[in-house]
Each structure stands twice: as C-alpha cells, then as structure tokens.
Design a protein around this motif. Structure first.
Motif, mmCIF file in Angstrom:
data_model
loop_
_atom_site.group_PDB
_atom_site.id
_atom_site.type_symbol
_atom_site.label_atom_id
_atom_site.label_comp_id
_atom_site.label_asym_id
_atom_site.label_seq_id
_atom_site.Cartn_x
_atom_site.Cartn_y
_atom_site.Cartn_z
ATOM 1 N N CYS A 55 7.952 -17.585 0.944
ATOM 2 C CA CYS A 55 8.381 -17.999 1.837
ATOM 3 C C CYS A 55 10.184 -17.292 2.317
ATOM 4 O O CYS A 55 10.411 -16.792 3.845
ATOM 5 N N MET A 56 10.389 -16.968 0.992
ATOM 6 C CA MET A 56 11.441 -16.026 1.765
ATOM 7 C C MET A 56 11.031 -14.221 2.635
ATOM 8 O O MET A 56 11.464 -13.947 2.750
ATOM 9 N N ALA A 57 10.061 -13.631 2.031
ATOM 10 C CA ALA A 57 9.337 -12.865 2.794
ATOM 11 C C ALA A 57 9.267 -12.760 4.274
ATOM 12 O O ALA A 57 10.054 -12.229 4.813
ATOM 13 N N TRP A 58 8.462 -14.088 4.156
ATOM 14 C CA TRP A 58 7.922 -14.305 5.637
ATOM 15 C C TRP A 58 9.156 -14.344 5.954
ATOM 16 O O TRP A 58 9.509 -14.303 7.398
ATOM 17 N N ALA A 59 10.235 -15.607 5.844
ATOM 18 C CA ALA A 59 10.697 -15.914 6.544
ATOM 19 C C ALA A 59 12.063 -14.106 7.024
ATOM 20 O O ALA A 59 12.630 -14.759 8.133
ATOM 21 N N ASN A 60 11.980 -13.713 6.299
ATOM 22 C CA ASN A 60 12.468 -12.441 6.826
ATOM 23 C C ASN A 60 11.862 -11.061 7.177
ATOM 24 O O ASN A 60 12.249 -10.170 7.338
ATOM 25 N N GLY A 61 10.889 -11.859 7.934
ATOM 26 C CA GLY A 61 9.882 -11.121 8.959
ATOM 27 C C GLY A 61 9.053 -10.339 8.501
ATOM 28 O O GLY A 61 8.055 -9.637 9.325
ATOM 29 N N LEU A 62 8.698 -10.407 7.084
ATOM 30 C CA LEU A 62 7.570 -9.506 6.564
ATOM 31 C C LEU A 62 6.500 -9.733 6.649
ATOM 32 O O LEU A 62 6.327 -10.875 7.122
ATOM 33 N N THR A 63 5.328 -8.974 6.789
ATOM 34 C CA THR A 63 3.524 -8.856 7.520
ATOM 35 C C THR A 63 3.169 -8.767 5.684
ATOM 36 O O THR A 63 1.427 -9.424 6.451
ATOM 37 N N SER A 64 3.558 -8.377 4.890
ATOM 38 C CA SER A 64 2.658 -8.251 3.924
ATOM 39 C C SER A 64 3.832 -8.167 2.499
ATOM 40 O O SER A 64 5.081 -7.827 2.921
#
Length: 70
Positions: A55-64
C-alpha cells in the motif's frame, strides 16, 4: 599501484550507482490519496527503495515492486 586501486574503487562505485537508475514508467505523476496501515510487510520498489508494505509503495506512485526489502 595505489592510484590504480583508487580508480578501480571509484569505477565500482559509479557502476553500482548507474545500475540502480529508476526505469521509465516506474513512478506515476498522479499519486493516489489513500490511508495505509502501519504493517511491516516490506516490498522493494522499482525505484530501489524499501517500502513498509504494498500500500505504501502504491501510495507513493510506484507501478511495480517485489516482496522483500531492497
């Protein structure tokens, strides 16, 4: 001999940095507004940063990302 060793070390350091460039399309410009739980299930983002969870990765805009720390 000492100068050659210094040049070799510098070359290794520069190579390591160059190998960790962020791939194109790794981070989206528009980041979602989400609330993530503080649960430690680390993931390694495509930007070579360890995030607390997916979730933290996704919230920071990461795609993978991949499971585990970087």
């Amino acid at each position: 001999m000492r100068q050659k060793a210094g040049v070799l070390v510098l070359g290794v350091v520069l190579s390591a940095c160059a190998a960790q460039t962020i791939p194109e399309g790794c981070i989206e410009d528009a980041k979602p507004l989400v609330a993530c739980a503080n649960i430690w299930v680390p993931v390694c983002g495509c930007d070579h940063v360890t995030y607390m969870n997916e979730c933290m990765a996704w919230a920071n805009g990461l795609t993978s990302w991949r499971r585990g720390g970087c």
